[in-house]
Design a protein around this motif. Structure first.
Motif, PDB file in Angstrom:
ATOM      1  N   ALA A 149      11.651 -47.845  20.618  1.00  0.00           N
ATOM      2  CA  ALA A 149      12.523 -47.292  21.659  1.00  0.00           C
ATOM      3  C   ALA A 149      13.885 -46.936  21.084  1.00  0.00           C
ATOM      4  CB  ALA A 149      12.675 -48.291  22.804  1.00  0.00           C
ATOM      5  N   ARG A 150      14.435 -47.791  20.219  1.00  0.00           N
ATOM      6  CA  ARG A 150      15.724 -47.507  19.602  1.00  0.00           C
ATOM      7  C   ARG A 150      15.637 -46.294  18.683  1.00  0.00           C
ATOM      8  NH1 ARG A 150      20.225 -46.532  20.459  1.00  0.00           N
ATOM      9  NH2 ARG A 150      19.970 -48.190  22.004  1.00  0.00           N
ATOM     10  N   ASP A 151      14.566 -46.208  17.890  1.00  0.00           N
ATOM     11  CA  ASP A 151      14.337 -45.055  17.011  1.00  0.00           C
ATOM     12  C   ASP A 151      14.217 -43.776  17.837  1.00  0.00           C
ATOM     13  OD1 ASP A 151      13.155 -43.198  15.085  1.00  0.00           O
ATOM     14  OD2 ASP A 151      12.639 -44.947  13.887  1.00  0.00           O
ATOM     15  N   THR A 152      13.460 -43.853  18.927  1.00  0.00           N
ATOM     16  CA  THR A 152      13.232 -42.690  19.789  1.00  0.00           C
ATOM     17  C   THR A 152      14.530 -42.256  20.467  1.00  0.00           C
ATOM     18  OG1 THR A 152      10.951 -43.382  20.190  1.00  0.00           O
ATOM     19  CG2 THR A 152      11.907 -41.835  21.751  1.00  0.00           C
ATOM     20  N   GLU A 153      15.315 -43.222  20.943  1.00  0.00           N
ATOM     21  CA  GLU A 153      16.581 -42.889  21.601  1.00  0.00           C
ATOM     22  C   GLU A 153      17.560 -42.247  20.625  1.00  0.00           C
ATOM     23  OE1 GLU A 153      19.682 -42.610  24.459  1.00  0.00           O
ATOM     24  OE2 GLU A 153      17.489 -42.572  24.501  1.00  0.00           O
ATOM     25  N   SER A 154      17.586 -42.754  19.397  1.00  0.00           N
ATOM     26  CA  SER A 154      18.442 -42.142  18.383  1.00  0.00           C
ATOM     27  C   SER A 154      18.033 -40.692  18.137  1.00  0.00           C
ATOM     28  CB  SER A 154      18.354 -42.934  17.076  1.00  0.00           C
ATOM     29  OG  SER A 154      19.094 -42.309  16.049  1.00  0.00           O
ATOM     30  N   GLY A 155      16.726 -40.467  18.042  1.00  0.00           N
ATOM     31  CA  GLY A 155      16.230 -39.098  17.859  1.00  0.00           C
ATOM     32  C   GLY A 155      16.550 -38.211  19.042  1.00  0.00           C
ATOM     33  N   ARG A 156      16.402 -38.761  20.236  1.00  0.00           N
ATOM     34  CA  ARG A 156      16.693 -37.968  21.433  1.00  0.00           C
ATOM     35  C   ARG A 156      18.150 -37.533  21.460  1.00  0.00           C
ATOM     36  NH1 ARG A 156      19.348 -37.909  25.728  1.00  0.00           N
ATOM     37  NH2 ARG A 156      20.245 -39.968  25.313  1.00  0.00           N
ATOM     38  N   GLN A 157      19.053 -38.449  21.150  1.00  0.00           N
ATOM     39  CA  GLN A 157      20.471 -38.137  21.180  1.00  0.00           C
ATOM     40  C   GLN A 157      20.823 -37.042  20.176  1.00  0.00           C
ATOM     41  OE1 GLN A 157      22.465 -41.879  20.529  1.00  0.00           O
ATOM     42  NE2 GLN A 157      21.937 -42.670  22.554  1.00  0.00           N
ATOM     43  N   GLY A 158      20.265 -37.146  18.974  1.00  0.00           N
ATOM     44  CA  GLY A 158      20.542 -36.133  17.967  1.00  0.00           C
ATOM     45  C   GLY A 158      19.952 -34.782  18.318  1.00  0.00           C
ATOM     46  N   MET A 159      18.677 -34.790  18.713  1.00  0.00           N
ATOM     47  CA  MET A 159      18.003 -33.522  18.967  1.00  0.00           C
ATOM     48  C   MET A 159      18.499 -32.833  20.234  1.00  0.00           C
ATOM     49  SD  MET A 159      14.129 -33.993  17.621  1.00  0.00           S
ATOM     50  CE  MET A 159      13.810 -34.815  16.060  1.00  0.00           C
ATOM     51  N   GLU A 160      19.017 -33.610  21.167  1.00  0.00           N
ATOM     52  CA  GLU A 160      19.611 -33.007  22.357  1.00  0.00           C
ATOM     53  C   GLU A 160      20.801 -32.126  21.963  1.00  0.00           C
ATOM     54  OE1 GLU A 160      20.045 -34.725  26.732  1.00  0.00           O
ATOM     55  OE2 GLU A 160      21.529 -35.604  25.371  1.00  0.00           O
ATOM     56  N   GLN A 161      21.550 -32.563  20.974  1.00  0.00           N
ATOM     57  CA  GLN A 161      22.654 -31.753  20.464  1.00  0.00           C
ATOM     58  C   GLN A 161      22.149 -30.582  19.621  1.00  0.00           C
ATOM     59  OE1 GLN A 161      26.195 -34.043  19.033  1.00  0.00           O
ATOM     60  NE2 GLN A 161      24.931 -35.839  19.474  1.00  0.00           N
ATOM     61  N   PHE A 162      21.105 -30.829  18.820  1.00  0.00           N
ATOM     62  CA  PHE A 162      20.551 -29.760  17.987  1.00  0.00           C
ATOM     63  C   PHE A 162      20.011 -28.614  18.841  1.00  0.00           C
ATOM     64  CE2 PHE A 162      19.207 -33.224  14.705  1.00  0.00           C
ATOM     65  CZ  PHE A 162      20.538 -33.492  14.452  1.00  0.00           C
ATOM     66  N   ALA A 163      19.459 -28.959  20.005  1.00  0.00           N
ATOM     67  CA  ALA A 163      18.870 -27.931  20.876  1.00  0.00           C
ATOM     68  C   ALA A 163      19.921 -26.953  21.389  1.00  0.00           C
ATOM     69  CB  ALA A 163      18.159 -28.598  22.048  1.00  0.00           C
ATOM     70  N   LYS A 164      21.194 -27.321  21.313  1.00  0.00           N
ATOM     71  CA  LYS A 164      22.283 -26.476  21.805  1.00  0.00           C
ATOM     72  C   LYS A 164      22.940 -25.658  20.695  1.00  0.00           C
ATOM     73  CE  LYS A 164      23.286 -29.940  25.367  1.00  0.00           C
ATOM     74  NZ  LYS A 164      24.290 -30.928  25.864  1.00  0.00           N
ATOM     75  N   PHE A 165      22.403 -25.730  19.482  1.00  0.00           N
ATOM     76  CA  PHE A 165      23.005 -25.019  18.354  1.00  0.00           C
ATOM     77  C   PHE A 165      23.091 -23.521  18.633  1.00  0.00           C
ATOM     78  CE2 PHE A 165      22.029 -28.051  14.540  1.00  0.00           C
ATOM     79  CZ  PHE A 165      23.007 -28.920  15.009  1.00  0.00           C
ATOM     80  N   LYS A 166      24.232 -22.942  18.282  1.00  0.00           N
ATOM     81  CA  LYS A 166      24.423 -21.493  18.364  1.00  0.00           C
ATOM     82  C   LYS A 166      24.524 -20.875  16.971  1.00  0.00           C
ATOM     83  CE  LYS A 166      24.741 -21.623  22.867  1.00  0.00           C
ATOM     84  NZ  LYS A 166      23.626 -21.112  23.718  1.00  0.00           N
TER      85      LYS A 166
END
Length: 277
Positions: free
Chosen positions: A127-144
């Protein structure tokens, strides 16, 4: 030059013992793990995998990466020291910190004798690994500007759902709480390996606390570790690096032994203790 305090014969002996653990038992167990990892049916590690919600991150991957990190970092330290390769203290310290976390996360899940405890801990670290990934990728998804490195939104959504399935009641335990559990289980592993009898139980307990905190500071580039006692006189090398290296190498060996034990056929739901051998 890096002064590790090797002018002291006892320190030099500990240093050589650490390298022997890295180049011997750790490498031997790593080779066994590579041979066994593709067939984990009817074993405890597979039971944990099957008992947990399935998603992009799973316990077999978390354990595998933890062991790979610990072994690879120790292998690199040994290579740098024995060749020798020009380097700086912070390089060795950062490698040791990564090995410490990789081995301790594995021990945190697989060392306990209670099968229910192992499952709960497996859910925590995934769960901690997954949450860390979610937080990072949520920002990556907004890359311009770096869209090629952006994360697809469906992967972000999968990670979010997976984390909630693993830990439905709020956020999963933070790294601080998990580290406390890792410290306790690392102490247990070193006790099983006989380090308590050799160094003294109180010294061993204090040393585990030292490892977590001092090497966190060193790896983060903080100044405060330079205020600590050093056996060498080099303020860049607080404490006793040869002893620290030996303890992390021993913990990594125990983490590999624990994994191999939990991968043995018929080991599902076992209540056996991991032996330090």
């Amino acid at each position: 030059m890096i002064d590790l305090g090797l002018d002291d014969p006892q320190v030099a002996e500990m240093f050589n013992r650490a390298l022997q653990v890295i180049d011997g038992p750790v490498e031997d167990c790593w080779d066994e793990f590579l041979k066994a990892r593709d067939d984990i049916k009817e074993c405890e590690l597979n039971r944990l995998y099957e008992a947990m919600p399935h998603g992009p991150v799973d316990i077999t991957g978390v354990i595998g990466v933890g062991l790979e990190t610990a072994r690879s970092c120790l292998n690199q330290i040994s290579h740098i020291i024995q060749n020798p390769v020009p380097t700086f203290p912070v390089v060795l310290q950062t490698l040791l910190r990564a090995a410490l976390v990789g081995s301790a996360r594995t021990l945190f899940v697989l060392l306990p004798t209670d099968p229910d405890d192992r499952l709960e801990r497996a859910c925590k670290v995934v769960a901690r690994d997954t949450e860390s990934g979610r937080q990072g990728m949520e920002q990556f998804a907004k890359f311009k500007g770096m869209q090629a490195f952006g994360a697809p939104q469906d992967l972000v959504d999968k990670l979010s759902r997976h984390r909630k399935e693993l830990w439905p009641n709020g956020n999963p335990p933070g790294d601080g709480r998990i580290v406390e559990g890792m410290s306790a289980v690392m102490y247990e592993a070193l006790e099983l390996a006989g380090m308590g009898e050799e160094l003294g139980h109180d010294i061993l307990k204090d040393h585990v606390t030292w490892l977590w905190n001092a090497y966190s500071g060193l790896a983060h580039g903080y100044f405060w570790p330079r205020l600590l006692l050093t056996i060498s006189g080099d303020r860049r090398v607080p404490g006793d690096f040869p002893l620290d290296l030996h303890q992390v190498a021993t913990a990594t060996h125990m983490a590999l032994l624990a994994t191999l034990s939990r991968m043995e056929p018929g080991s599902a739901l076992t209540t056996d203790t991991i032996r330090g051998e």
